[in-house]
Design an enzyme around this catalytic site. Structure first.
Site, PDB file in Angstrom:
ATOM      1  N   SER A 203     -12.548   5.158  -3.855  1.00  0.00           N
ATOM      2  CA  SER A 203     -11.855   5.327  -2.655  1.00  0.00           C
ATOM      3  C   SER A 203     -12.511   6.465  -1.803  1.00  0.00           C
ATOM      4  O   SER A 203     -12.855   7.437  -2.736  1.00  0.00           O
ATOM      5  CB  SER A 203     -10.541   5.716  -3.070  1.00  0.00           C
ATOM      6  OG  SER A 203      -9.555   6.190  -1.697  1.00  0.00           O
TER       7      SER A 203
ATOM      8  N   TYR B  40      -3.810  10.736  -6.411  1.00  0.00           N
ATOM      9  CA  TYR B  40      -4.431   9.427  -6.357  1.00  0.00           C
ATOM     10  C   TYR B  40      -5.857   9.553  -6.064  1.00  0.00           C
ATOM     11  O   TYR B  40      -6.553   8.948  -6.804  1.00  0.00           O
ATOM     12  CB  TYR B  40      -3.814   8.720  -4.877  1.00  0.00           C
ATOM     13  CG  TYR B  40      -4.800   7.483  -4.673  1.00  0.00           C
ATOM     14  CD1 TYR B  40      -5.020   6.461  -5.421  1.00  0.00           C
ATOM     15  CD2 TYR B  40      -5.445   7.589  -3.655  1.00  0.00           C
ATOM     16  CE1 TYR B  40      -5.504   5.326  -5.351  1.00  0.00           C
ATOM     17  CE2 TYR B  40      -6.415   6.517  -3.202  1.00  0.00           C
ATOM     18  CZ  TYR B  40      -6.507   5.252  -4.014  1.00  0.00           C
ATOM     19  OH  TYR B  40      -7.196   4.203  -3.648  1.00  0.00           O
TER      20      TYR B  40
ATOM     21  N   LYS C 125       2.437  -4.955   0.450  1.00  0.00           N
ATOM     22  CA  LYS C 125       1.989  -3.483   0.068  1.00  0.00           C
ATOM     23  C   LYS C 125       3.050  -2.742   0.800  1.00  0.00           C
ATOM     24  O   LYS C 125       3.301  -1.389   0.554  1.00  0.00           O
ATOM     25  CB  LYS C 125       0.801  -3.203   0.653  1.00  0.00           C
ATOM     26  CG  LYS C 125      -0.563  -3.907  -0.142  1.00  0.00           C
ATOM     27  CD  LYS C 125      -1.848  -3.191   0.333  1.00  0.00           C
ATOM     28  CE  LYS C 125      -2.096  -1.952  -0.250  1.00  0.00           C
ATOM     29  NZ  LYS C 125      -3.265  -1.385   0.191  1.00  0.00           N
TER      30      LYS C 125
END
Length: 337
Positions: free
Chosen positions: A116, A139, A177
């Site tokens: 990411s 994250y 999502k």
């Protein structure tokens, strides 16, 4: 046999469909359908088997999967940047990834995994070097730490390992999502429901809606994934973005004008949309203060050096394609009713 973890999710289900379009039906989907709506992403896909994530981990750990695996596309992760349970995040994103990496190394299978752009945090240089990496939330840290593990671990060089640092991906199959869906998806629904779009006001020195992101269509993300599948001798960690940044305002204008075009209405520029109240700005959330990337722009020089030559959609091109696909889906639903 191909394995796609998170195969019912956004990028995972697009990979499954892309493999199908290439003639591959020997695909195992691994996921956790505690959110049952994700199954909708797979109804037009052909797969060989579905395995619950927990059962899959058990089979991998015991070396009892029972399939000859060519490649694992590892898209399974908790992608909620607001998740506060660090233990869950590290188990789901870090430990799980290590298990699959070592399985692929042992079995000479390609391992293509989702990293990411969040690993870069609030920095202004987005190049795949350690000195530019400083994640802002757990994250991002889970993704960063696994990238570090890949870099530091002595790997079997006959087995491909590729990490994809996805920037801001938008496109079909993300409806499940919720708040973590792309702004393009939210803008589409806001305009359809209320005739207006809401953006965050300015922050970090940026004017309203002028925060800059490298927005990339999931169609382009699929092309990058397939390029590396077709070149198993190429390994590394690569940024997957367009190499250019555009403001959130561009995304909003593209969304509105695509919808206006479908209603036979003339396009409007940003100033007119603001004056008419079609685009409005809301307070920047306190919960995101200090944890928000106001600027991202992928340095894709390594991707190009690896041999990738395809061009990328601009926001205007990609959003128009995406919203037209959403309109077609909605029209099909109405016909079914």
């Amino acid at each position: 046999m191909f394995v796609v973890t998170g195969g019912a999710g956004f990028i995972g289900s697009n990979i499954v469909k892309t493999l199908n379009d290439r003639g591959h039906k020997n695909v195992i989907v691994v996921d956790n359908l505690e959110n049952p709506d994700k199954f909708l992403n797979l109804i037009d896909c052909e797969i060989s088997d579905y395995i619950d994530k927990r059962e899959f981990i058990k089979n991998i750990t015991n070396d009892s999967l029972g399939y000859d695996v060519t490649a694992i596309f590892h898209e399974g992760a908790c992608s909620d940047t607001m998740e506060k349970d660090g233990q869950y995040m590290m188990s789901n994103n870090y430990d799980y990834s290590k298990t699959l990496l070592h399985y692929c190394q042992k079995n000479n299978a390609s391992f293509l995994y989702a990293s990411s752009a969040s690993v870069y945090g609030g920095g202004s240089v987005f190049k795949e070097h350690r000195e530019h990496e400083s994640p802002l939330n757990v994250y991002g840290y889970s993704k960063f730490l696994f990238d570090q593990y890949v870099r530091q671990t002595k790997l079997n060089k006959t087995s491909q390992v590729v990490g994809f640092r996805y920037f801001n991906v938008y496109g079909v199959r993300e409806q499940h999502k919720g708040r973590m869906a792309s702004v393009a998806f939210h803008f589409y629904n806001q305009y359809k429901q209320n005739g207006k779009i809401r953006l965050f006001e300015g922050t970090d020195g940026y004017d309203n809606g002028c925060q800059l992101r490298d927005f990339i269509s999931v169609e382009d993300v699929m092309k990058v994934n397939m390029f590396f599948l077709d070149h198993p001798g190429v390994s590394g960690i690569y940024n997957v973005g367009t190499g250019r940044s555009q403001p959130f305002n561009d995304m909003a204008v593209a969304a509105v004008n695509t919808l206006r075009k479908n209603n036979d209405e003339t396009p409007l520029d940003l100033d007119v949309l603001i004056t008419k109240g079609i685009i409005e700005y809301i307070d920047f959330p306190e919960a995101l203060q200090g944890k928000y990337q106001s600027f991202t722009q992928a340095d894709i020089s390594l991707l190009i050096e690896a041999g990738y030559t395809d061009s990328f959609y601009t926001v205007e091109q990609g959003v128009e394609r995406y919203i037209n696909a959403l309109l077609a889906q909605d029209a099909a639903k109405k016909q079914d009713c």
